[in-house]
Motif scaffolding. Sequence first.
Motif, PDB file in Angstrom:
ATOM      1  N   THR A 119       1.607  -5.585   3.888  1.00 51.70           N
ATOM      2  CA  THR A 119       1.496  -4.187   3.499  1.00 51.70           C
ATOM      3  C   THR A 119       2.497  -3.360   4.291  1.00 51.70           C
ATOM      4  OG1 THR A 119      -0.854  -4.464   3.028  1.00 51.70           O
ATOM      5  CG2 THR A 119      -0.070  -2.212   3.342  1.00 51.70           C
ATOM      6  N   VAL A 120       3.253  -2.536   3.576  1.00 54.93           N
ATOM      7  CA  VAL A 120       4.249  -1.666   4.202  1.00 54.93           C
ATOM      8  C   VAL A 120       4.096  -0.265   3.618  1.00 54.93           C
ATOM      9  CG1 VAL A 120       6.730  -1.218   4.499  1.00 54.93           C
ATOM     10  CG2 VAL A 120       5.884  -3.569   4.505  1.00 54.93           C
ATOM     11  N   ALA A 121       4.119   0.732   4.481  1.00 55.28           N
ATOM     12  CA  ALA A 121       4.049   2.124   4.020  1.00 55.28           C
ATOM     13  C   ALA A 121       5.446   2.594   3.620  1.00 55.28           C
ATOM     14  CB  ALA A 121       3.497   3.023   5.112  1.00 55.28           C
ATOM     15  N   VAL A 122       5.543   3.156   2.420  1.00 55.30           N
ATOM     16  CA  VAL A 122       6.777   3.779   1.949  1.00 55.30           C
ATOM     17  C   VAL A 122       6.440   5.237   1.687  1.00 55.30           C
ATOM     18  CG1 VAL A 122       8.594   3.792   0.186  1.00 55.30           C
ATOM     19  CG2 VAL A 122       7.524   1.616   0.856  1.00 55.30           C
ATOM     20  N   ASN A 123       7.016   6.103   2.498  1.00 55.56           N
ATOM     21  CA  ASN A 123       6.739   7.539   2.397  1.00 55.56           C
ATOM     22  C   ASN A 123       5.231   7.821   2.479  1.00 55.56           C
ATOM     23  OD1 ASN A 123       7.751  10.149   2.309  1.00 55.56           O
ATOM     24  ND2 ASN A 123       7.565  10.282   0.079  1.00 55.56           N
ATOM     25  N   GLY A 124       4.550   7.088   3.354  1.00 50.63           N
ATOM     26  CA  GLY A 124       3.127   7.302   3.583  1.00 50.63           C
ATOM     27  C   GLY A 124       2.190   6.624   2.607  1.00 50.63           C
ATOM     28  N   VAL A 125       2.715   5.900   1.616  1.00 54.45           N
ATOM     29  CA  VAL A 125       1.878   5.192   0.638  1.00 54.45           C
ATOM     30  C   VAL A 125       2.008   3.691   0.898  1.00 54.45           C
ATOM     31  CG1 VAL A 125       1.481   4.726  -1.814  1.00 54.45           C
ATOM     32  CG2 VAL A 125       2.222   7.008  -1.082  1.00 54.45           C
ATOM     33  N   ASN A 126       0.882   2.995   0.966  1.00 52.82           N
ATOM     34  CA  ASN A 126       0.903   1.555   1.228  1.00 52.82           C
ATOM     35  C   ASN A 126       1.220   0.753  -0.027  1.00 52.82           C
ATOM     36  OD1 ASN A 126       0.334   1.727   3.962  1.00 52.82           O
ATOM     37  ND2 ASN A 126      -1.876   1.672   3.639  1.00 52.82           N
ATOM     38  N   GLN A 153       2.369  -3.441  -1.316  1.00 51.99           N
ATOM     39  CA  GLN A 153       2.440  -4.856  -0.946  1.00 51.99           C
ATOM     40  C   GLN A 153       3.866  -5.360  -1.180  1.00 51.99           C
ATOM     41  OE1 GLN A 153      -0.089  -7.107   0.264  1.00 51.99           O
ATOM     42  NE2 GLN A 153      -0.924  -5.086   0.716  1.00 51.99           N
ATOM     43  N   PHE A 154       4.388  -6.069  -0.196  1.00 51.42           N
ATOM     44  CA  PHE A 154       5.678  -6.745  -0.301  1.00 51.42           C
ATOM     45  C   PHE A 154       5.413  -8.237  -0.172  1.00 51.42           C
ATOM     46  CE2 PHE A 154       6.931  -2.521   0.535  1.00 51.42           C
ATOM     47  CZ  PHE A 154       8.266  -2.377   0.204  1.00 51.42           C
ATOM     48  N   GLN A 155       6.188  -9.048  -0.898  1.00 52.13           N
ATOM     49  CA  GLN A 155       5.981 -10.492  -0.845  1.00 52.13           C
ATOM     50  C   GLN A 155       7.279 -11.200  -0.501  1.00 52.13           C
ATOM     51  OE1 GLN A 155       4.511 -11.341  -4.726  1.00 52.13           O
ATOM     52  NE2 GLN A 155       6.450 -10.951  -5.729  1.00 52.13           N
ATOM     53  N   ILE A 156       7.140 -12.348   0.127  1.00 46.38           N
ATOM     54  CA  ILE A 156       8.299 -13.179   0.451  1.00 46.38           C
ATOM     55  C   ILE A 156       8.753 -13.867  -0.840  1.00 46.38           C
ATOM     56  CG2 ILE A 156       9.116 -15.206   1.713  1.00 46.38           C
ATOM     57  CD1 ILE A 156       7.024 -14.496   3.885  1.00 46.38           C
ATOM     58  N   ILE A 157      10.038 -13.713  -1.171  1.00 47.80           N
ATOM     59  CA  ILE A 157      10.566 -14.393  -2.359  1.00 47.80           C
ATOM     60  C   ILE A 157      11.574 -15.485  -2.003  1.00 47.80           C
ATOM     61  CG2 ILE A 157      10.096 -12.498  -3.941  1.00 47.80           C
ATOM     62  CD1 ILE A 157      13.127 -11.803  -3.818  1.00 47.80           C
ATOM     63  N   ASP A 162       4.554  -4.705  -6.706  1.00 48.33           N
ATOM     64  CA  ASP A 162       4.514  -3.800  -7.849  1.00 48.33           C
ATOM     65  C   ASP A 162       5.531  -2.681  -7.664  1.00 48.33           C
ATOM     66  OD1 ASP A 162       2.519  -5.044  -9.477  1.00 48.33           O
ATOM     67  OD2 ASP A 162       1.037  -4.419  -8.004  1.00 48.33           O
ATOM     68  N   CYS A 163       5.676  -1.851  -8.669  1.00 43.35           N
ATOM     69  CA  CYS A 163       6.679  -0.787  -8.644  1.00 43.35           C
ATOM     70  C   CYS A 163       6.177   0.441  -7.885  1.00 43.35           C
ATOM     71  CB  CYS A 163       7.057  -0.391 -10.073  1.00 43.35           C
ATOM     72  SG  CYS A 163       7.885  -1.737 -10.952  1.00 43.35           S
ATOM     73  N   LEU A 164       7.104   1.242  -7.426  1.00 40.34           N
ATOM     74  CA  LEU A 164       6.777   2.505  -6.759  1.00 40.34           C
ATOM     75  C   LEU A 164       6.023   3.437  -7.698  1.00 40.34           C
ATOM     76  CD1 LEU A 164      10.246   3.143  -5.107  1.00 40.34           C
ATOM     77  CD2 LEU A 164       8.134   2.639  -3.869  1.00 40.34           C
ATOM     78  N   ASN A 165       5.298   4.376  -7.121  1.00 40.19           N
ATOM     79  CA  ASN A 165       4.617   5.399  -7.921  1.00 40.19           C
ATOM     80  C   ASN A 165       5.625   6.277  -8.658  1.00 40.19           C
ATOM     81  OD1 ASN A 165       2.121   4.557  -7.038  1.00 40.19           O
ATOM     82  ND2 ASN A 165       1.961   6.088  -5.441  1.00 40.19           N
ATOM     83  N   TYR A 179       3.421  -4.051 -12.057  1.00 33.83           N
ATOM     84  CA  TYR A 179       2.559  -2.947 -12.464  1.00 33.83           C
ATOM     85  C   TYR A 179       2.959  -1.678 -11.742  1.00 33.83           C
ATOM     86  CZ  TYR A 179      -0.191  -6.647 -14.512  1.00 33.83           C
ATOM     87  OH  TYR A 179      -0.579  -7.719 -15.266  1.00 33.83           O
ATOM     88  N   ASN A 180       2.593  -0.545 -12.326  1.00 34.26           N
ATOM     89  CA  ASN A 180       2.770   0.735 -11.664  1.00 34.26           C
ATOM     90  C   ASN A 180       1.749   0.777 -10.539  1.00 34.26           C
ATOM     91  OD1 ASN A 180       1.984   3.568 -11.124  1.00 34.26           O
ATOM     92  ND2 ASN A 180       3.671   3.972 -12.512  1.00 34.26           N
ATOM     93  N   HIS A 181       2.214   1.029  -9.335  1.00 38.15           N
ATOM     94  CA  HIS A 181       1.341   0.989  -8.151  1.00 38.15           C
ATOM     95  C   HIS A 181       0.141   1.931  -8.275  1.00 38.15           C
ATOM     96  CE1 HIS A 181       0.172   0.513  -3.981  1.00 38.15           C
ATOM     97  NE2 HIS A 181       0.168   1.818  -3.851  1.00 38.15           N
ATOM     98  N   SER A 182       0.331   3.080  -8.896  1.00 41.98           N
ATOM     99  CA  SER A 182      -0.766   4.048  -8.989  1.00 41.98           C
ATOM    100  C   SER A 182      -1.714   3.748 -10.141  1.00 41.98           C
ATOM    101  CB  SER A 182      -0.215   5.472  -9.116  1.00 41.98           C
ATOM    102  OG  SER A 182       0.533   5.585 -10.305  1.00 41.98           O
TER     103      SER A 182
END
Length: 192
Positions: free
Chosen positions: A19-26, A28-32, A57-60, A159-162
């Motif tokens: 889990t990584v916060a991007v602009n304050g929103v968590n 999920q990132f995965q190893i590819i 998934d994609c950003l909001n 999927y859309n994250h939101s």
Amino acid sequence: IVSKLGKAQDYWKVGDTKTVAVNGVNYQFQIIGFDHDDLTTKDGTRTKAGITFQMVDCLNTTYSMNGSNTNSGGWNGSTMRTSTMATLLNQLPAALRNVLKSVNKRSGTGGGSTSGTQTTHDKLFLLSEVEIFGTTTYSVPGEGTQYAYYKAGNSKVKYNHSATSTAVAWWLRSPIASYSARFVRVYAGGTV
């Protein structure tokens, strides 16, 4: 440190998430992939980036590749690379930003070109068609090799994250060859 020592595969596996916060929103990132991308600058004796991550998934927020319908200049000259990725990099936690390494990414030149690539040096990047599908249908050859995550047959649906029940299309850095207005994308169903 584990990645720098070339030992990442001893501790994690392809598909593991963080889990990584991007602009304050968590998110999920995965190893590819492990030891897949060439480092722009050698790190000690290492010439490969130890781990490559991708968002699950994609950003909001949605973003365009360019301000108009063009792929002229390819990934190198795109608004997505020159502006959006710089903004997103600054929205990552400082501890993560400080350990991200720049890698060499090859991409088509766009503008209707049917061959040839150019190399950029990126900490954040979109994947190319071949890096996901292992072959090229719409892009020029030479934009890298397939990541282990996708070679294993994992889903290409995002999927859309939101709204996690809504599958969405997502951009690739590959300009469509012989066409000057678009970049390749993965459709909501996971096809190119």
